[in-house]
Design a protein around this motif. Structure first.
Motif, PDB file in Angstrom:
ATOM      1  N   GLU A  81       0.811  -1.215   0.000  1.00  0.00           N
ATOM      2  CA  GLU A  81       0.000   0.000   0.000  1.00  0.00           C
ATOM      3  C   GLU A  81       0.850   1.273   0.000  1.00  0.00           C
ATOM      4  OE1 GLU A  81      -2.753  -2.559  -0.310  1.00  0.00           O
ATOM      5  OE2 GLU A  81      -1.648  -2.812   1.557  1.00  0.00           O
ATOM      6  N   ASP A  82       0.240   2.321  -0.502  1.00  0.00           N
ATOM      7  CA  ASP A  82       0.846   3.647  -0.514  1.00  0.00           C
ATOM      8  C   ASP A  82       0.746   4.267   0.883  1.00  0.00           C
ATOM      9  OD1 ASP A  82       0.550   6.768  -0.891  1.00  0.00           O
ATOM     10  OD2 ASP A  82       1.465   6.022  -2.748  1.00  0.00           O
ATOM     11  N   PRO A  83       1.696   5.116   1.272  1.00  0.00           N
ATOM     12  CA  PRO A  83       1.652   5.734   2.607  1.00  0.00           C
ATOM     13  C   PRO A  83       0.370   6.490   2.925  1.00  0.00           C
ATOM     14  CG  PRO A  83       3.808   6.064   1.636  1.00  0.00           C
ATOM     15  CD  PRO A  83       2.960   5.430   0.575  1.00  0.00           C
ATOM     16  N   ILE A  84      -0.362   6.964   1.912  1.00  0.00           N
ATOM     17  CA  ILE A  84      -1.584   7.710   2.214  1.00  0.00           C
ATOM     18  C   ILE A  84      -2.787   6.804   2.441  1.00  0.00           C
ATOM     19  CG2 ILE A  84      -0.754   9.714   0.913  1.00  0.00           C
ATOM     20  CD1 ILE A  84      -2.787   9.020  -1.273  1.00  0.00           C
ATOM     21  N   ASP A  85      -2.640   5.504   2.230  1.00  0.00           N
ATOM     22  CA  ASP A  85      -3.749   4.578   2.428  1.00  0.00           C
ATOM     23  C   ASP A  85      -4.157   4.568   3.903  1.00  0.00           C
ATOM     24  OD1 ASP A  85      -5.147   1.889   2.839  1.00  0.00           O
ATOM     25  OD2 ASP A  85      -4.845   1.870   0.677  1.00  0.00           O
ATOM     26  N   ASP A  86      -5.449   4.609   4.164  1.00  0.00           N
ATOM     27  CA  ASP A  86      -5.900   4.617   5.563  1.00  0.00           C
ATOM     28  C   ASP A  86      -5.939   3.232   6.189  1.00  0.00           C
ATOM     29  OD1 ASP A  86      -8.147   3.404   4.471  1.00  0.00           O
ATOM     30  OD2 ASP A  86      -9.503   5.084   4.853  1.00  0.00           O
ATOM     31  N   LEU A  87      -5.696   2.191   5.374  1.00  0.00           N
ATOM     32  CA  LEU A  87      -5.628   0.799   5.853  1.00  0.00           C
ATOM     33  C   LEU A  87      -6.929   0.332   6.505  1.00  0.00           C
ATOM     34  CD1 LEU A  87      -2.010   0.657   7.394  1.00  0.00           C
ATOM     35  CD2 LEU A  87      -2.722   0.236   5.039  1.00  0.00           C
ATOM     36  N   HIS A  88      -8.052   0.890   6.057  1.00  0.00           N
ATOM     37  CA  HIS A  88      -9.309   0.491   6.694  1.00  0.00           C
ATOM     38  C   HIS A  88      -9.624  -0.984   6.486  1.00  0.00           C
ATOM     39  CE1 HIS A  88     -10.691   1.326   2.557  1.00  0.00           C
ATOM     40  NE2 HIS A  88     -11.676   0.495   2.810  1.00  0.00           N
ATOM     41  N   CYS A  89      -9.200  -1.529   5.345  1.00  0.00           N
ATOM     42  CA  CYS A  89      -9.431  -2.967   5.116  1.00  0.00           C
ATOM     43  C   CYS A  89      -8.590  -3.808   6.062  1.00  0.00           C
ATOM     44  CB  CYS A  89      -9.113  -3.323   3.661  1.00  0.00           C
ATOM     45  SG  CYS A  89     -10.286  -2.655   2.458  1.00  0.00           S
ATOM     46  N   HIS A  90      -7.344  -3.398   6.269  1.00  0.00           N
ATOM     47  CA  HIS A  90      -6.476  -4.134   7.188  1.00  0.00           C
ATOM     48  C   HIS A  90      -6.996  -4.047   8.624  1.00  0.00           C
ATOM     49  CE1 HIS A  90      -3.793  -3.663   3.714  1.00  0.00           C
ATOM     50  NE2 HIS A  90      -3.183  -4.736   4.160  1.00  0.00           N
ATOM     51  N   ILE A  91      -7.512  -2.889   8.982  1.00  0.00           N
ATOM     52  CA  ILE A  91      -8.073  -2.733  10.333  1.00  0.00           C
ATOM     53  C   ILE A  91      -9.236  -3.702  10.530  1.00  0.00           C
ATOM     54  CG2 ILE A  91      -9.332  -1.149  11.841  1.00  0.00           C
ATOM     55  CD1 ILE A  91      -7.663   1.141  10.575  1.00  0.00           C
ATOM     56  N   ALA A  92     -10.104  -3.780   9.514  1.00  0.00           N
ATOM     57  CA  ALA A  92     -11.244  -4.691   9.597  1.00  0.00           C
ATOM     58  C   ALA A  92     -10.792  -6.148   9.615  1.00  0.00           C
ATOM     59  CB  ALA A  92     -12.184  -4.441   8.424  1.00  0.00           C
ATOM     60  N   LEU A  93      -9.793  -6.480   8.803  1.00  0.00           N
ATOM     61  CA  LEU A  93      -9.297  -7.853   8.745  1.00  0.00           C
ATOM     62  C   LEU A  93      -8.671  -8.276  10.066  1.00  0.00           C
ATOM     63  CD1 LEU A  93      -7.721  -7.829   5.163  1.00  0.00           C
ATOM     64  CD2 LEU A  93      -9.644  -9.246   5.919  1.00  0.00           C
ATOM     65  N   ASN A  94      -8.000  -7.343  10.729  1.00  0.00           N
ATOM     66  CA  ASN A  94      -7.363  -7.658  12.009  1.00  0.00           C
ATOM     67  C   ASN A  94      -8.375  -8.035  13.081  1.00  0.00           C
ATOM     68  OD1 ASN A  94      -4.772  -7.294  11.101  1.00  0.00           O
ATOM     69  ND2 ASN A  94      -4.577  -5.203  11.863  1.00  0.00           N
ATOM     70  N   LYS A  95      -9.624  -7.624  12.889  1.00  0.00           N
ATOM     71  CA  LYS A  95     -10.658  -7.922  13.876  1.00  0.00           C
ATOM     72  C   LYS A  95     -11.277  -9.303  13.658  1.00  0.00           C
ATOM     73  CE  LYS A  95     -11.902  -3.040  14.466  1.00  0.00           C
ATOM     74  NZ  LYS A  95     -12.961  -2.017  14.269  1.00  0.00           N
ATOM     75  N   GLU A  96     -10.967  -9.908  12.521  1.00  0.00           N
ATOM     76  CA  GLU A  96     -11.530 -11.215  12.211  1.00  0.00           C
ATOM     77  C   GLU A  96     -10.521 -12.317  12.527  1.00  0.00           C
ATOM     78  OE1 GLU A  96     -13.403 -11.594   8.444  1.00  0.00           O
ATOM     79  OE2 GLU A  96     -13.999  -9.485   8.357  1.00  0.00           O
ATOM     80  N   LYS A  97     -11.037 -13.462  12.880  1.00  0.00           N
ATOM     81  CA  LYS A  97     -10.172 -14.614  13.131  1.00  0.00           C
ATOM     82  C   LYS A  97      -9.994 -15.369  11.824  1.00  0.00           C
ATOM     83  CE  LYS A  97     -11.334 -15.183  18.020  1.00  0.00           C
ATOM     84  NZ  LYS A  97     -11.855 -16.112  19.075  1.00  0.00           N
ATOM     85  N   MET A  98      -8.867 -15.131  11.184  1.00  0.00           N
ATOM     86  CA  MET A  98      -8.598 -15.722   9.885  1.00  0.00           C
ATOM     87  C   MET A  98      -7.436 -16.699   9.965  1.00  0.00           C
ATOM     88  SD  MET A  98      -8.874 -12.345   7.457  1.00  0.00           S
ATOM     89  CE  MET A  98      -7.925 -13.207   6.191  1.00  0.00           C
ATOM     90  N   PHE A  99      -7.466 -17.677   9.082  1.00  0.00           N
ATOM     91  CA  PHE A  99      -6.355 -18.611   8.987  1.00  0.00           C
ATOM     92  C   PHE A  99      -5.099 -17.891   8.521  1.00  0.00           C
ATOM     93  CE2 PHE A  99      -3.722 -21.602   6.592  1.00  0.00           C
ATOM     94  CZ  PHE A  99      -3.631 -22.678   7.462  1.00  0.00           C
ATOM     95  N   THR A 100      -5.257 -16.955   7.589  1.00  0.00           N
ATOM     96  CA  THR A 100      -4.140 -16.225   7.002  1.00  0.00           C
ATOM     97  C   THR A 100      -4.058 -14.824   7.595  1.00  0.00           C
ATOM     98  OG1 THR A 100      -4.463 -17.405   4.905  1.00  0.00           O
ATOM     99  CG2 THR A 100      -3.072 -15.443   4.861  1.00  0.00           C
ATOM    100  N   ARG A 101      -2.941 -14.506   8.191  1.00  0.00           N
ATOM    101  CA  ARG A 101      -2.726 -13.151   8.705  1.00  0.00           C
ATOM    102  C   ARG A 101      -2.380 -12.224   7.536  1.00  0.00           C
ATOM    103  NH1 ARG A 101       2.489 -11.583  12.313  1.00  0.00           N
ATOM    104  NH2 ARG A 101       2.240  -9.310  12.290  1.00  0.00           N
TER     105      ARG A 101
END
Length: 472
Positions: free
Chosen positions: A157-177
Motif C-alpha cells: 500500500e501507498d503511505p496515504i492509504d488509511d488501511l481500513h481494510c487491514h483494520i477490519a481484517l485484524n478484527k476477524e479470526k482468519m487462517f491467514t494473517r
C-alpha cells in the motif's frame, strides 16, 4: 510421454524427490510480497469461474495472449470471463516451455484435482467442471489462501492509504494473517505529474505540514509508524527502475524540493540527487523503525506507451532494463553503513543475466550479527520460473550462501498463484539433490533438512520478525 500432470515435476534425482516430498512439500507459506487487494480479502467473494481466477489482473497471461494476436477485447476488454477463458485456452497448448503452461497445470491440479492438459477440444468441459466445483466448495479468496496453507501475506500500500481494510481484517479470526508493505514511490518520483498534489494528500493524512524535504520525511515516518501500529508490519518496498547515485548537499535538496513543489522543471542531475537523498533518508527511517528495506531494481515501465494509453498501467507493457547500476545501489548501502544505519535489505535485480554482481554486492554489506543482513530476493517477475530460479541457485551459491535466503514470494495479483512457491521448492530440492548425488555436498540428510525448512519458512519468519507459529 506424459499426458498428465507429473507429481515428480522438476525432480530429476532420487535424492531431490526424497527431499521435496519429505520436507518441503507440506510446509506452510509466508508470502511476504504480493499485490493482492485487501478489499477483496475483506469481501471474500466467491469466484465467478476459472476465467476470473486465471485472467483477472494477470498481466503475465495478457502479454502471452497479445503475442498470439488475440484481440484486446478478450484480454483487458469487455468480453466476459467465459469468453476470455476460451480465448486463453486456445493458446495454452502452444505455450511449451513457458512458465504460464506449468503454472496453469499446477493450479488446475492443486485447486481442482485436474491433471489433464487444457486443449481447445476440452476447454469447455474443464470450464464447466471447475465452475461447478467453485460453487460446490464455495471457493472464495480466503478459501484459496487457506487451501494453499498460506499463514501470512503482505499486500502493498501507498503511505496515504488509511488501511481500513487491514483494520477490519485484524478484527476477524482468519487462517491467514494479512499485513502490508509500505511503498513510498509517489514521494520519490518528484518529476512525475501530480507530485505536489500527492504531498497535499500526504500532509492531510499525516497531520504534518509539508513545506520542506525534511517535513515530508517526517510525514512519511508518521505513516511508517501507523502502518506498523495497524498491521504489525516490518516490510517496506521501494521500486527503483532507474537510479544513479549523485552527491548532494542539504541546501541543494531543499531547492530541488521547492522547485518540484511549484511544478517547475528539473534537470536529470537534480532528479538523481533527490532520489539519492530520498533513498538514503528512508533507509535511515526503515532502520530505526525495524523495517526491512526491499529494493526492486531495473524495471522499464510503460515501454509501449500506446498500449498503456489504451489499457492502463501494469497491464503487460513493462519490460526489464539495466539503467540502475550496482555502483549506485552500492553507494546507497555504503552511505548507510558509514553512519551505522543500514537496515536489513533485500535486493531484487530484474536483469537476471547480471545476478552474480548483485550477489557479490549483497555479501559485501553483511555483518553486524545479523544473518543475511543484505541479500538477494527471490527471482521475480520475468525470472520467477524454473530456469530463472535455478540460474540464481547455480550462479549465486558460489558467491552468497543460498541457505540464508528468505525464499519465494508470489509478487502476484492472483489468489491462486501459490503453486509458484511449490515450483520454487521443487527446483530448490532438485538443486540440492544434484549436489548430493554428485558428491559436492555430503553433510547428510539432517543438514539438508535444516536448509530446506529454513529457506521455505524459518528464514523469512525470523528475518522479518513475523512470529508466525508453525509446528511441523
Amino acid at each position: 510421454m506424459n499426458t498428465r500432470f507429473d507429481e515428480e515435476l522438476f525432480l530429476t534425482t532420487e535424492t531431490g524427490r526424497h527431499l521435496y516430498h519429505k520436507y518441503a512439500e507440506h510446509m506452510p507459506i509466508i508470502d511476504y510480497h504480493c499485490h493482492l487487494q485487501p478489499s477483496e480479502i475483506l469481501e471474500d467473494k466467491e469466484f465467478e469461474d476459472l476465467g476470473e481466477m486465471w485472467l483477472r489482473g494477470d498481466h503475465y497471461k495478457w502479454r502471452a495472449m497479445r503475442t498470439f494476436g488475440i484481440d484486446e477485447r478478450y484480454i483487458t476488454g469487455d468480453a466476459d470471463f467465459h469468453e476470455k477463458y476460451l480465448a486463453f485456452a486456445s493458446i495454452l497448448p502452444a505455450l511449451a516451455g513457458n512458465p504460464i503452461y506449468i503454472w496453469c497445470a499446477m493450479e488446475l491440479k492443486r485447486y481442482f484435482d485436474i491433471d489433464e492438459p487444457v486443449t481447445e477440444e476440452n476447454a469447455e468441459e474443464i470450464y464447466q467442471k471447475t465452475k461447478e466445483m467453485i460453487h460446490k466448495e464455495h471457493m472464495t479468496r480466503r478459501w484459496c489462501m487457506e487451501h494453499s496453507n498460506v499463514r501470512l501475506v503482505s499486500t502493498t500500500e501507498d503511505p496515504i492509504d488509511d488501511l481500513h481494510c487491514h483494520i477490519a481484517l485484524n478484527k476477524e479470526k482468519m487462517f491467514t494473517r494479512v499485513i502490508t508493505a509500505f511503498r513510498p514511490d509517489q514521494a520519490m518520483f518528484l518529476e512525475k505529474d501530480g507530485f505536489s498534489s500527492y504531498l497535499d494528500q500526504l500532509e492531510a493524512v499525516s497531520g504534518v505540514k509539508i513545506d520542506s524535504f525534511e517535513h515530508m520525511l517526517d510525514a512519511l515516518e508518521t505513516r511508517l509508524k501507523y502502518f506498523q501500529e495497524v498491521t504489525g508490519t516490518t516490510v517496506s518496498d521501494d521500486g527503483i527502475p532507474h537510479f544513479t547515485w549523485e552527491n548532494y548537499t542539504s541546501g541543494e535538496i531543499d531547492r530541488i524540493f521547492d522547485k518540484a513543489r511549484k511544478n517547475e522543471p528539473l534537470t536529470a542531475k537534480e532528479e538523481d540527487q533527490y532520489r539519492s537523498a530520498f533513498l538514503f533518508e528512508m533507509g535511515r527511517r526503515y532502520n530505526r523503525n525495524g523495517y526491512v528495506m526491499q529494493l526492486h531494481i531495473g524495471t522499464y515501465l510503460d515501454a509501449n506507451t500506446r498500449g498503456v494509453a489504451e489499457t492502463g498501467h501494469s497491464t503487460g507493457f513493462d519490460c526489464a532494463d539495466d539503467q540502475c547500476s550496482v555502483t549506485s545501489v552500492g553507494e546507497l548501502l555504503n552511505r548507510l553503513t558509514l553512519i551505522d544505519e543500514l537496515p536489513k535489505t533485500i535486493i531484487y535485480p530484474l536483469d537476471g543475466t547480471k545476478i552474480e554482481t548483485w550477489a557479490i554486492l549483497a555479501a559485501g554489506f553483511c555483518g553486524g550479527g545479523v544473518k543475511g543482513k543484505v541479500q538477494l530476493g527471490a527471482p521475480w517477475w520475468f525470472n520467477d520460473q524454473a530456469f530463472g530460479i535455478n540460474r540464481q541457485f547455480e550462479a549465486c551459491a558460489n558467491l552468497y550462501p543460498v541457505s540464508l535466503s528468505v525464499g519465494m514470494l508470489t509478487d502476484s495479483r492472483s489468489f491462486i498463484s501459490y503453486p509458484r512457491h511449490e515450483l520454487y521448492r521443487r527446483v530448490f530440492c532438485d538443486y540440492l539433490g544434484k549436489l548430493a548425488e554428485r558428491g559436492e555436498y555430503f553433510a547428510g540428510e539432517k543438514a539438508l533438512q535444516k536448509i530446506i525448512e529454513d529457506v521455505c519458512f524459518n528464514n523469512v519468519n525470523e528475518y522479518f520478525g513475523l512470529d508466525v507459529k508453525y509446528e511441523g
